[in-house]
Each structure stands twice: as C-alpha cells, then as structure tokens.
Design an enzyme around this catalytic site. Structure first.
Site, PDB file in Angstrom:
ATOM      1  N   TYR A 104       0.821  -1.214  -0.057  1.00  0.00           N
ATOM      2  CA  TYR A 104       0.009   0.024   0.164  1.00  0.00           C
ATOM      3  C   TYR A 104       1.077   1.177  -0.006  1.00  0.00           C
ATOM      4  CZ  TYR A 104      -4.074   3.156   1.598  1.00  0.00           C
ATOM      5  OH  TYR A 104      -4.858   3.976   1.828  1.00  0.00           O
ATOM      6  N   LYS A 164      -1.186  -1.255  -4.248  1.00  0.00           N
ATOM      7  CA  LYS A 164      -2.234  -0.393  -4.015  1.00  0.00           C
ATOM      8  C   LYS A 164      -1.756   0.920  -4.160  1.00  0.00           C
ATOM      9  CE  LYS A 164      -6.085   1.411  -0.998  1.00  0.00           C
ATOM     10  NZ  LYS A 164      -6.583   1.266   0.242  1.00  0.00           N
TER      11      LYS A 164
END
EC number: 4.3.3.7
Length: 291
Positions: free
Chosen positions: A134, A162
């Site tokens: 992330y 992400k």
C-alpha cells in the site's frame, strides 16, 4: 492471487458502545457481496485499523473469513510502522485463514527505500501469504520512486500494489516494468482512468454505496465500451467526492446508514459528521437514486 477488479476497503461496524459489532459485520459482508465486491480488505484505514486492538483485528479476520466462506478473497490489513509488529499481525492473519495481507509503506519513521524494501522482505520471509503493498504518500510522508516500487514488486509473494499517489506516470511505468503485478488505485475517482492505462482495478470506499455501478463501469471498459464506462464515471463522480467530504470513513458510514444499513459511528480521534455534511450526503444520495 486473483482479487478481481473491485476490492472494497471495508468499514468496521461498531455498536452504540463503540465495540465491534459482529452481527452488523455479517449484514455488511452480505451487502457488499450483493454489490459486486470481488474481494474484501479488512482492517485497513477505512476499517479504522489505528483504533483497533490486536485482539479486535484477529477476531474480525477470523469472523470475516468464516462468514465469507470462500465466496471472495479476504485480505487483512497488517501494516504498521514497526516491522516486528507487522510480522506478528501477519502471522495472526494467516492463522485466521485470510487469503492475503496488505501492508502500508511504514509511516512516520520516514525510512529510506532500502529500509522499506527490507521491511516488506522481512514480512514475506516470515509469512507465506500473498502481499499487497500500500503506497500512500499523503499518509506516510514517504513517496517512493518507481525503482523502489519495482524492487519490492519483484519480491516473491508480492501480488499487488495499491497505488494511492495519484501519479499516472508511476502507475504506467510500474505496469510496464512488472507486467505480472496487479496494480490497484486507492482512489475511487481514478478507478476508470487508471484502469484505462492498465491497472487491475480499485480498492474502493465508494463501492459500499455504488458497487454495482462501479462493477458495470469497469466491466464496460474491459469489453471496450469506453463511451458507456465514461458515462458511468461522470455520473458517479459526485459520489466519489462525497465519500471524502469529511475524514474517511465518516461519510461512508453515514451514507450506509442513510441507505438502510446502520454500521454505527466512528472512534476518536475521528469525529461524527456535522449536520450540514449529513444534509449534503442526503441530497447526494437522493440525486443518485433519481439517476
């Protein structure tokens, strides 16, 4: 691991005493599956992970895995700014039976790219689960270079990134250099444009409310119907914006309540929505229903 194109960063339901509400969690899981969610991300930022205890996280993972019962993948957010803590949580997530884990680039410490690389490598060395990286510079204080992201993406066990920097150049180059990597945007309003340059899809907040519409949009794009995809994107833009008119997940929890699914409030330091903001959301949802 194939998580599909519409992952939902699931909110954590609370009861009126501020405790995790598992009955509401069941209702929410069924709601999201009906709305075409292809995977659930549990205990991420939208799930208020910073305010959850380790015991609450473990209970949520195990409960969600049980309730989902293999219908879609369950991904546990285990990221912290302490590598040992992240490894501990990742091991507990594996015991809970999740399909994958998500870990954020360590925040606050501002480590070097070598430190970040070693952080993810250490997690993967200890836990045999597919891992989503992330990358969200606005929250971590660290914006990684493409070279740094590529080095991490090439570690065995990394299945996705992400990407929440909003940088099209970074996403485009990352996909070009690591074609096997699934890149997801973390911004709903970029779901269509990022997918158009090769992203796999989105880790979404708005999918709590407009999941079926987002699925339709991304499916239309995949089938080459760009006119239809763009039409839906334009219709949904006010929703994408509205889910962040206050710090997330305050607006989306309110929108769920207004839509007939009460998942409770938020924990401090997040504050409840103002009456003016609530009115704005009511008007937004009313317009959406009319459309």
């Amino acid at each position: 691991m194939d998580a599909g194109h519409l992952l939902t960063a699931m909110v954590t339901p609370f009861n009126n005493k501020g405790n995790v509400d598992f009955q509401k969690t069941t209702q929410l899981i069924e709601w999201l599956i009906r709305k075409k969610t292809t995977a659930l991300v549990v205990t991420g930022t939208t799930g208020e992970a910073p305010t959850l205890t380790k015991e609450e996280m473990q209970a949520l993972w195990a409960y969600t895995v049980k309730e989902v019962d293999g219908r879609i993948p369950v991904i546990a957010g285990v990221g912290t700014n302490d590598t040992k803590e992240s490894i501990f949580l990742a091991k507990k997530a594996k015991l809970a039976g999740v399909d994958g884990i998500m870990a954020v680039v360590p925040y606050y410490n501002k480590p070097s790219e070598e430190g970040i690389f070693q952080h993810f490598k250490a997690i993967l060395d200890e836990v045999d689960l597919p891992l989503m990286v992330y990358h969200i510079p606005s929250r971590t204080g660290v914006k990684m270079s493409v070279d740094g992201l590529v080095a991490i993406a090439e570690l065995p066990g990394i299945f996705a990134v992400k990407e929440s920097s909003g940088d099209f150049a970074t996403v485009s180059e990352l996909i070009t250099r690591v074609p096997s990597l699934a890149v997801y945007t973390g911004d709903d309003y970029l779901a269509l444009p990022m997918s158009a340059v090769g992203a796999k899809g989105v880790v979404s907040v708005a999918a709590h409310i407009v999941g079926e519409e987002m699925d339709h949009m991304l499916t239309a794009l995949a089938r080459g119907n760009t006119v239809e995809a763009a039409r839906i994107h334009r219709l949904l833009m006010p929703v994408f914006t509205g889910m962040f008119l206050a710090p997330s997940p305050v607006p989306v929890k309110t929108a769920l309540q207004l839509s007939g699914l009460d998942v409770g409030g938020v924990r401090l330091p997040l504050a409840q929505i103002t009456q003016d903001e609530r009115t704005q959301l009511q008007q937004l949802l009313g317009k959406l229903k009319a459309l």
